[in-house]
Design an enzyme around this catalytic site. Structure first.
Site, PDB file in Angstrom:
ATOM      1  N   GLY A  17       0.821  -1.215   0.000  1.00  0.00           N
ATOM      2  CA  GLY A  17       0.000   0.000   0.000  1.00  0.00           C
ATOM      3  C   GLY A  17       0.850   1.257   0.000  1.00  0.00           C
ATOM      4  N   ARG A  20       0.207   5.649  -1.669  1.00  0.00           N
ATOM      5  CA  ARG A  20      -0.292   6.921  -1.149  1.00  0.00           C
ATOM      6  C   ARG A  20      -0.348   6.886   0.383  1.00  0.00           C
ATOM      7  NH1 ARG A  20      -5.619   8.816  -1.714  1.00  0.00           N
ATOM      8  NH2 ARG A  20      -5.678   8.623   0.552  1.00  0.00           N
ATOM      9  N   ASP A  67      -2.167  -7.417  -5.183  1.00  0.00           N
ATOM     10  CA  ASP A  67      -3.331  -7.384  -4.301  1.00  0.00           C
ATOM     11  C   ASP A  67      -2.952  -8.253  -3.101  1.00  0.00           C
ATOM     12  OD1 ASP A  67      -5.637  -7.766  -2.887  1.00  0.00           O
ATOM     13  OD2 ASP A  67      -6.901  -8.162  -4.631  1.00  0.00           O
ATOM     14  N   ASN A  94       1.349  -2.507   5.426  1.00  0.00           N
ATOM     15  CA  ASN A  94       0.613  -1.242   5.615  1.00  0.00           C
ATOM     16  C   ASN A  94      -0.743  -1.235   4.912  1.00  0.00           C
ATOM     17  OD1 ASN A  94       0.344   1.908   5.792  1.00  0.00           O
ATOM     18  ND2 ASN A  94       0.288   1.422   3.608  1.00  0.00           N
ATOM     19  N   TYR A 162     -13.490  -3.809  10.680  1.00  0.00           N
ATOM     20  CA  TYR A 162     -12.175  -3.148  10.628  1.00  0.00           C
ATOM     21  C   TYR A 162     -11.515  -3.180  12.012  1.00  0.00           C
ATOM     22  CZ  TYR A 162      -8.733   0.661  10.185  1.00  0.00           C
ATOM     23  OH  TYR A 162      -7.581   1.415  10.192  1.00  0.00           O
ATOM     24  N   ALA A 165     -10.538  -6.674  12.912  1.00  0.00           N
ATOM     25  CA  ALA A 165      -9.353  -7.105  12.151  1.00  0.00           C
ATOM     26  C   ALA A 165      -8.076  -6.518  12.755  1.00  0.00           C
ATOM     27  CB  ALA A 165      -9.481  -6.678  10.694  1.00  0.00           C
ATOM     28  N   LYS A 166      -8.129  -5.229  13.121  1.00  0.00           N
ATOM     29  CA  LYS A 166      -6.922  -4.579  13.657  1.00  0.00           C
ATOM     30  C   LYS A 166      -6.570  -5.149  15.037  1.00  0.00           C
ATOM     31  CE  LYS A 166      -5.917  -1.681  10.280  1.00  0.00           C
ATOM     32  NZ  LYS A 166      -4.674  -1.779   9.490  1.00  0.00           N
TER      33      LYS A 166
HETATM   34  N1  LIG Z   1      -5.283   7.164   8.028  1.00  0.00           N
HETATM   35  C1  LIG Z   1      -5.600   6.887   9.286  1.00  0.00           C
HETATM   36  O1  LIG Z   1      -6.184   7.708  10.022  1.00  0.00           O
HETATM   37  C2  LIG Z   1      -5.257   5.544   9.865  1.00  0.00           C
HETATM   38  C3  LIG Z   1      -5.433   5.336  11.231  1.00  0.00           C
HETATM   39  C4  LIG Z   1      -5.108   4.117  11.773  1.00  0.00           C
HETATM   40  C5  LIG Z   1      -4.612   3.103  10.966  1.00  0.00           C
HETATM   41  N2  LIG Z   1      -4.458   3.321   9.638  1.00  0.00           N
HETATM   42  C6  LIG Z   1      -3.935   2.237   8.820  1.00  0.00           C
HETATM   43  O2  LIG Z   1      -2.815   2.688   8.095  1.00  0.00           O
HETATM   44  C7  LIG Z   1      -2.730   2.002   6.845  1.00  0.00           C
HETATM   45  C8  LIG Z   1      -2.660   3.009   5.712  1.00  0.00           C
HETATM   46  O3  LIG Z   1      -3.787   3.873   5.797  1.00  0.00           O
HETATM   47  P1  LIG Z   1      -3.976   5.106   4.807  1.00  0.00           P
HETATM   48  O4  LIG Z   1      -4.948   6.023   5.448  1.00  0.00           O
HETATM   49  O5  LIG Z   1      -2.654   5.618   4.368  1.00  0.00           O
HETATM   50  O6  LIG Z   1      -4.695   4.378   3.561  1.00  0.00           O
HETATM   51  P2  LIG Z   1      -4.979   4.918   2.086  1.00  0.00           P
HETATM   52  O7  LIG Z   1      -6.344   4.449   1.739  1.00  0.00           O
HETATM   53  O8  LIG Z   1      -4.672   6.384   1.977  1.00  0.00           O
HETATM   54  O9  LIG Z   1      -3.904   4.129   1.204  1.00  0.00           O
HETATM   55  C9  LIG Z   1      -3.957   2.747   1.149  1.00  0.00           C
HETATM   56  C10 LIG Z   1      -3.038   2.261   0.043  1.00  0.00           C
HETATM   57  O10 LIG Z   1      -3.151   0.830   0.002  1.00  0.00           O
HETATM   58  C11 LIG Z   1      -3.439   0.423  -1.347  1.00  0.00           C
HETATM   59  N3  LIG Z   1      -4.264  -0.775  -1.290  1.00  0.00           N
HETATM   60  C12 LIG Z   1      -5.566  -0.865  -0.924  1.00  0.00           C
HETATM   61  N4  LIG Z   1      -5.987  -2.132  -1.015  1.00  0.00           N
HETATM   62  C13 LIG Z   1      -4.920  -2.874  -1.419  1.00  0.00           C
HETATM   63  C14 LIG Z   1      -4.719  -4.246  -1.684  1.00  0.00           C
HETATM   64  N5  LIG Z   1      -5.710  -5.137  -1.567  1.00  0.00           N
HETATM   65  N6  LIG Z   1      -3.492  -4.651  -2.080  1.00  0.00           N
HETATM   66  C15 LIG Z   1      -2.484  -3.760  -2.224  1.00  0.00           C
HETATM   67  N7  LIG Z   1      -2.623  -2.448  -2.004  1.00  0.00           N
HETATM   68  C16 LIG Z   1      -3.826  -2.002  -1.598  1.00  0.00           C
HETATM   69  C17 LIG Z   1      -4.140   1.597  -1.984  1.00  0.00           C
HETATM   70  O11 LIG Z   1      -3.996   1.573  -3.395  1.00  0.00           O
HETATM   71  C18 LIG Z   1      -3.411   2.780  -1.332  1.00  0.00           C
HETATM   72  O12 LIG Z   1      -2.216   3.067  -2.035  1.00  0.00           O
HETATM   73  C19 LIG Z   1      -3.958   1.080   6.797  1.00  0.00           C
HETATM   74  O13 LIG Z   1      -3.620  -0.204   7.243  1.00  0.00           O
HETATM   75  C20 LIG Z   1      -4.918   1.741   7.774  1.00  0.00           C
HETATM   76  O14 LIG Z   1      -5.857   0.831   8.312  1.00  0.00           O
HETATM   77  C21 LIG Z   1      -4.772   4.524   9.068  1.00  0.00           C
END
Ligand SMILES: NC(=O)c1ccc[n+]([C@@H]2O[C@H](COP(=O)([O-])OP(=O)(O)OC[C@H]3O[C@@H](n4cnc5c(N)ncnc54)[C@H](O)[C@@H]3O)[C@@H](O)[C@H]2O)c1
Length: 253
Positions: A17, A20, A67, A94, A162, A165-166
């Site tokens: 991931g 972005r 994926d 991630n 969600y 899972a976490k």
């Molecule tokens: N943003 C937050 O507030 C937050 C808070 C707690 C935890 N998180 C965790 O941090 C991580 C990143 O979050 P984010 O906000 O940067 O997410 P985001 O949605 O901005 O980016 C996710 C990235 O993962 C890629 N992706 C999605 N599904 C995929 C798959 N099946 N295979 C490969 N790539 C895939 C997407 O193309 C994207 O580039 C996640 O695990 C999320 O649960 C985020």
């Protein structure tokens, strides 16, 4: 300041991931610390941009379309990484999050939504960790870092599967640390708080910002520097831990 203990020069890291958001921040921080990066993303256009930015930092990088919910694609990711870079030192699990469909009240979660959210946020980490571990066990070294969430610690009304899972990711982190420790492989997790990475509800963001003792929301770099710590020798006696990087934002509904 010269701190060689944080130096990742010559190490190879897969970041899932990494196209972005937080994943991209992790890619750039690991690259600044010296690592070469494989950007494993489902979306190829954003991954290509991350690769370009890593290269401008002077590191090697390739994107491998993956994926993370599909074991064959994860096998391909690890095999290609070893083929191109000769080693796999660091895996950052991630990729994850919620889609619009997954954000429904708990009693409206269907079996389909449940499966999709658990696949993306828990099964993916199981698959990537187990498949990468085979290579790391052969190498007798490795480092796995899972991105969890503050939702592991509170009722997850925005998406019940969600949060579940976490919470599962936190437990998996402990189990994998236990079984992989004897092979010199460490496994840790980071639980971010609220880190705006896309369009969101401005009112909710403001409420969260005000409730955070530090008076601000997180940015991808906050998470990324903690990843560098876990990836580096600075944390060589730390395994099986979940580090909250959330500004002590209250875990209340
Ligand atoms: N943003 C937050 O507030 C937050 C808070 C707690 C935890 N998180 C965790 O941090 C991580 C990143 O979050 P984010 O906000 O940067 O997410 P985001 O949605 O901005 O980016 C996710 C990235 O993962 C890629 N992706 C999605 N599904 C995929 C798959 N099946 N295979 C490969 N790539 C895939 C997407 O193309 C994207 O580039 C996640 O695990 C999320 O649960 C985020």
């Amino acid at each position: 300041m010269n701190l060689p203990v944080f130096d990742l020069t010559g190490r190879t890291a897969i970041v899932t991931g990494g196209g972005r958001g937080i994943g991209k921040g992790i890619c750039l921080a690991l690259a600044q610390a010296g690592a070469n990066i494989i950007v494993a993303n489902r979306d190829t256009a954003t991954a290509a941009e991350t690769v370009r930015e890593i290269e401008t930092l002077g590191r090697k990088s390739i994107a491998i379309q993956t994926d993370v919910c599909q074991s064959a694609q994860v096998e391909n990711l690890v095999n290609k990484t070893v083929e191109v870079f000769g080693t796999l030192d660091i895996l950052v699990n991630n990729a994850g999050g919620t889609t619009k469909e997954m954000r429904v009240p708990p009693l409206q979660v269907t079996e389909e939504i449940w499966d999709a959210a658990i696949d993306l946020n828990l099964k993916s980490i199981f698959l990537c960790s187990q498949i990468a571990a085979k290579t790391m066990i052969q190498q007798k070294k490795g480092n796995i870092i899972n991105i969890s969430s503050w939702y592991a610690y509170m009722p997850s009304l925005v998406s019940m599967p969600y949060g579940a899972a976490k919470a599962g990711v936190n437990n998996l982190t402990q189990t994998m640390a236990h079984v992989l420790g004897p092979y010199n492989i460490r496994v840790n997790a980071i639980a971010p708080g609220a880190v705006p990475t896309g369009p969101g509800d401005p009112e909710m963001r403001e409420r969260r910002r005000k409730s955070c003792p530090l008076g601000r929301l997180g940015v991808p770099e906050d998470i990324a520097w903690a990843v560098v710590y876990f990836a580096s020798d600075a944390s060589s006696y730390v395994t099986g831990q979940v580090l909250s990087v959330d500004g002590a934002i209250p875990k209340i509904v």
